[in-house]
Scaffold this motif. Structure first.
Motif, PDB file in Angstrom:
ATOM      1  N   MET A  85       0.550  -1.322  -0.450  1.00  0.00           N
ATOM      2  CA  MET A  85       0.162   0.332   0.174  1.00  0.00           C
ATOM      3  C   MET A  85       0.723   0.892  -0.421  1.00  0.00           C
ATOM      4  N   HIS A  86       0.470   2.654  -1.369  1.00  0.00           N
ATOM      5  CA  HIS A  86       1.502   3.579  -0.817  1.00  0.00           C
ATOM      6  C   HIS A  86       0.595   4.833  -1.095  1.00  0.00           C
ATOM      7  N   VAL A  87       0.613   5.362   0.559  1.00  0.00           N
ATOM      8  CA  VAL A  87      -0.768   6.346   0.323  1.00  0.00           C
ATOM      9  C   VAL A  87       0.209   7.727   0.025  1.00  0.00           C
ATOM     10  N   THR A  88      -0.882   8.650  -0.592  1.00  0.00           N
ATOM     11  CA  THR A  88      -0.618   9.948  -1.001  1.00  0.00           C
ATOM     12  C   THR A  88      -0.869  10.837   0.007  1.00  0.00           C
ATOM     13  N   ARG A  89      -0.470  11.780   1.039  1.00  0.00           N
ATOM     14  CA  ARG A  89      -1.432  12.945   1.891  1.00  0.00           C
ATOM     15  C   ARG A  89      -1.811  14.264   1.271  1.00  0.00           C
ATOM     16  N   PHE A  90      -3.069  14.371   0.296  1.00  0.00           N
ATOM     17  CA  PHE A  90      -3.076  15.223  -0.251  1.00  0.00           C
ATOM     18  C   PHE A  90      -1.946  17.002  -0.469  1.00  0.00           C
ATOM     19  N   ASP A  91      -1.797  17.087   0.876  1.00  0.00           N
ATOM     20  CA  ASP A  91      -1.001  18.157   1.441  1.00  0.00           C
ATOM     21  C   ASP A  91       0.207  18.338   1.291  1.00  0.00           C
ATOM     22  N   ARG A 122       0.837  15.505  -8.100  1.00  0.00           N
ATOM     23  CA  ARG A 122       1.229  14.073  -8.272  1.00  0.00           C
ATOM     24  C   ARG A 122       0.180  13.073  -7.209  1.00  0.00           C
ATOM     25  N   LEU A 123      -0.530  12.794  -7.508  1.00  0.00           N
ATOM     26  CA  LEU A 123      -1.692  12.055  -6.276  1.00  0.00           C
ATOM     27  C   LEU A 123      -0.855  10.342  -6.287  1.00  0.00           C
ATOM     28  N   GLN A 124      -0.560  10.198  -7.171  1.00  0.00           N
ATOM     29  CA  GLN A 124      -0.198   8.461  -7.786  1.00  0.00           C
ATOM     30  C   GLN A 124       0.610   7.975  -8.439  1.00  0.00           C
ATOM     31  N   GLY A 125       1.928   7.738  -8.490  1.00  0.00           N
ATOM     32  CA  GLY A 125       2.970   7.101  -9.534  1.00  0.00           C
ATOM     33  C   GLY A 125       3.670   8.283  -9.725  1.00  0.00           C
ATOM     34  N   PRO A 159       5.187   4.693  -6.292  1.00  0.00           N
ATOM     35  CA  PRO A 159       5.068   3.543  -7.684  1.00  0.00           C
ATOM     36  C   PRO A 159       3.718   2.841  -8.036  1.00  0.00           C
ATOM     37  N   SER A 160       4.100   3.283  -9.186  1.00  0.00           N
ATOM     38  CA  SER A 160       2.923   2.754  -9.745  1.00  0.00           C
ATOM     39  C   SER A 160       3.222   2.056 -10.900  1.00  0.00           C
ATOM     40  N   THR A 161       2.488   0.901 -12.011  1.00  0.00           N
ATOM     41  CA  THR A 161       3.731  -0.123 -13.170  1.00  0.00           C
ATOM     42  C   THR A 161       2.860   0.280 -14.529  1.00  0.00           C
ATOM     43  N   GLN A 162       1.389   0.821 -13.995  1.00  0.00           N
ATOM     44  CA  GLN A 162       0.526   1.049 -15.411  1.00  0.00           C
ATOM     45  C   GLN A 162       0.143   2.386 -15.444  1.00  0.00           C
TER      46      GLN A 162
END
Length: 121
Positions: free
Chosen positions: A1-7, A24-27, A32-35
């Protein structure tokens, strides 16, 4: 699991985006994000992108406010105004433009595939 806090989401510069702040929220640099990757764009009144095609499919989801989306398929323009909780898909190669024609800021979520690495020449 990977969490990105908006702040804590990192900002990024997107070409041909005006009066917009992109997070950028994810990736990519957010983790990490592969797709795919996910971003959030904040559009000020009159904020917009230019009408450009993209080689990858894009999904837009309006979180807050109102955003006008302009598309062009085979040279035929299409226009739709999306409000909170509305969404839109642009196919690969389809020209698209986002415009905030209202007097209030808008927030749009974007999900798109990671671009494949360029092949060596």
């Amino acid at each position: 699991m990977h969490v990105t806090r908006f702040d804590e989401a990192p900002t990024y510069e997107a070409p041909n985006h005006f009066d917009m702040r992109c997070l950028r929220l994810q990736g990519k640099e957010a983790g990490p994000s592969t797709q795919m990757w996910m971003g959030m764009s904040q559009l000020l009144p009159d904020g917009h992108t230019t009408l450009d095609p993209s080689p990858v499919e894009k999904l837009y989801f309006v979180v807050e406010g109102e955003v006008t989306l302009v598309g062009a398929v085979d040279g035929v323009p299409q226009r739709a105004t999306l409000r909170a909780l509305d969404s839109c898909r642009f196919a690969p190669g389809e020209a698209r433009q986002l415009i905030n024609e209202s007097n209030r800021p808008a927030m749009v979520l974007l999900v798109m595939a990671n671009m494949p690495p360029a092949s060596p020449a």
